[in-house]
Enzyme design. Structure first.
Site, mmCIF file in Angstrom:
data_model
loop_
_atom_site.group_PDB
_atom_site.id
_atom_site.type_symbol
_atom_site.label_atom_id
_atom_site.label_comp_id
_atom_site.label_asym_id
_atom_site.label_seq_id
_atom_site.Cartn_x
_atom_site.Cartn_y
_atom_site.Cartn_z
ATOM 1 N N LEU A 120 6.894 -25.573 32.855
ATOM 2 C CA LEU A 120 7.843 -26.452 32.175
ATOM 3 C C LEU A 120 7.241 -27.677 31.764
ATOM 4 O O LEU A 120 6.196 -28.059 32.471
ATOM 5 C CB LEU A 120 8.843 -26.598 33.470
ATOM 6 N N ASP A 121 7.645 -28.224 30.575
ATOM 7 C CA ASP A 121 7.005 -29.374 29.931
ATOM 8 C C ASP A 121 7.173 -30.496 31.135
ATOM 9 O O ASP A 121 7.592 -30.536 32.076
ATOM 10 C CB ASP A 121 7.621 -29.723 28.809
ATOM 11 N N TYR A 122 6.211 -31.499 30.834
ATOM 12 C CA TYR A 122 5.842 -32.509 31.813
ATOM 13 C C TYR A 122 7.423 -33.524 31.895
ATOM 14 O O TYR A 122 7.559 -33.822 33.273
ATOM 15 C CB TYR A 122 4.960 -33.731 31.225
#
Length: 389
Positions: free
Chosen positions: A249-251
């Protein structure tokens, strides 16, 4: 009186001087001349050909001719030599004779040798088709437990480290087998018996475990970060076994992140060929219609990158802000954000709410729990692979 009425020819002498009585004329018609048909015929009969102009019709009876033909066609007996058939005689090929050239000894020997070689050739059994031979790698038939596998794969499944980390550990001389250092990650093993890491024996891998984790925004899906940003492992409880994230998952993306102790399970769920559905909810600023979102069912190409089918629905709108639900199966890097930005939308929040049959539900931010074993077994039976945004 009666005799006087019938005409009687006078006796005529023959050459010897004797007299004979002429017979009365017969009622039988005269014989046909040679080479012609009778009054009811359809024309003159074809005369016999003179000698030297072609084959003559056999003078033998039909039965005798058939016996000769049958004798010629029958296979020769052992030691029997037959005279060559005269040219022009009737044979199996028709009235013009058998035009096939009898095989010479050389041709006969070559054919006999070929037949003998064919009989000596071993009969191959029918080829067995593996059910996983033509399938994608994600769903190919897995190796059986007793088959040799690379040491990096076995240690990753045992939860020691990822495959890349195991390769680095081998290069650093930290892994040994029966006291002898292993110098290549291509080493094949059937089990981890006798394997040590930093001098500590490695246990056989335990049954796979799967956990749900509610990832908060502002955390990195990685074991470490050179920039010093917080990672998911900074938020996980310390009493958990070594866990590997399934996908990323993206930051700044939050929501459901699955973690597992089994490297093989991780790999299968990350591959796009698994076609596992993942659902996201995005809060975006801008203008977009449901018709534009429905066009994503056919996929879309952005900057040369092709994105597959996306099922998108407009949930609710407040002013120029709207919540959009998107379900996809590929999970390419930043896929949801790039697709929505392509329509001129600015994504302010992105939450993953489900991954396959596993949902975020009411799991609190930063919370983690374990998937029940029977649910995991049922899921693995229908597994196909997956990824993350």
């Amino acid at each position: 009186m009666l005799s006087a009425m019938l005409p009687v020819s006078a006796p005529q002498p023959d050459e010897s001087g004797l007299f004979f009585v002429a017979k009365p004329p017969s009622s039988r018609p005269p014989s046909r001349p040679s080479g012609t048909r009778g009054a009811s015929g359809k024309g003159p009969r074809r005369l016999a050909r003179p000698a030297g102009e072609g084959p003559r019709r056999s003078a033998k009876s039909g039965r005798e001719a058939r016996e000769d033909t049958r004798r010629e066609r029958a296979p020769a007996r052992a030691g029997e030599r037959r005279p060559p058939r005269a040219s022009g005689t009737s044979g199996a090929s028709g009235p013009s004779g058998d035009k096939r050239r009898p095989p010479t000894d050389k041709r006969r020997d070559a054919k006999t040798a070929a037949n003998a070689a064919q009989e000596r050739r071993p009969v191959r059994p029918p080829r067995k088709i593996s059910h996983g031979a033509n399938l994608p790698r994600a769903v190919a038939t897995p190796k059986k437990p007793g088959e040799p596998q690379r040491i990096a794969k076995l240690l990753a499944r045992a939860g020691i480290a990822s495959r890349r980390d195991v390769e680095r550990m081998i290069a650093d001389g930290r892994i040994a087998r029966d006291g002898v250092l292993i110098d290549t990650p291509a080493t094949l093993l059937t089990s981890l018996h006798g394997i040590t890491v930093d001098g500590n024996p490695v246990k056989e891998p335990a049954p796979a475990k799967l956990f749900r984790f509610h990832k908060p925004a502002g955390t990195l899906t990685a074991a470490r970060d050179p920039k010093g940003r917080p990672t998911i492992y900074d938020r996980l409880p310390a009493d958990l076994p070594r866990l590997m994230p399934i996908g990323r998952l993206d930051y700044n993306t939050e929501g459901l992140l699955l973690l597992t102790t089994d490297g093989e399970l991780k790999r299968q769920m990350e591959l796009p060929s698994s076609s596992i559905e993942r659902t996201y909810r995005a809060r975006a600023f801008g203008e977009i219609s449901q018709t534009q979102l429905e066009d994503l069912v056919e996929g879309i190409e952005i900057d040369g990158i092709r994105y597959g089918k996306i099922d998108a629905n407009l949930e609710r709108r407040t002013g120029r802000n709207q919540w959009i639900e998107l379900t996809l199966t590929e999970g390419k890097n930043r896929e949801v954000r790039r697709v929505l930005e392509h329509f001129g939308l600015e994504v302010s929040r992105l939450i993953r709410t489900s991954y396959g049959p596993f949902e975020l539900a009411d799991l609190p931010m930063g919370g983690v729990d374990q998937i029940r074993a029977h649910d995991l077994v049922a899921f693995r039976k229908s597994l196909g692979g997956g990824g993350g945004d």
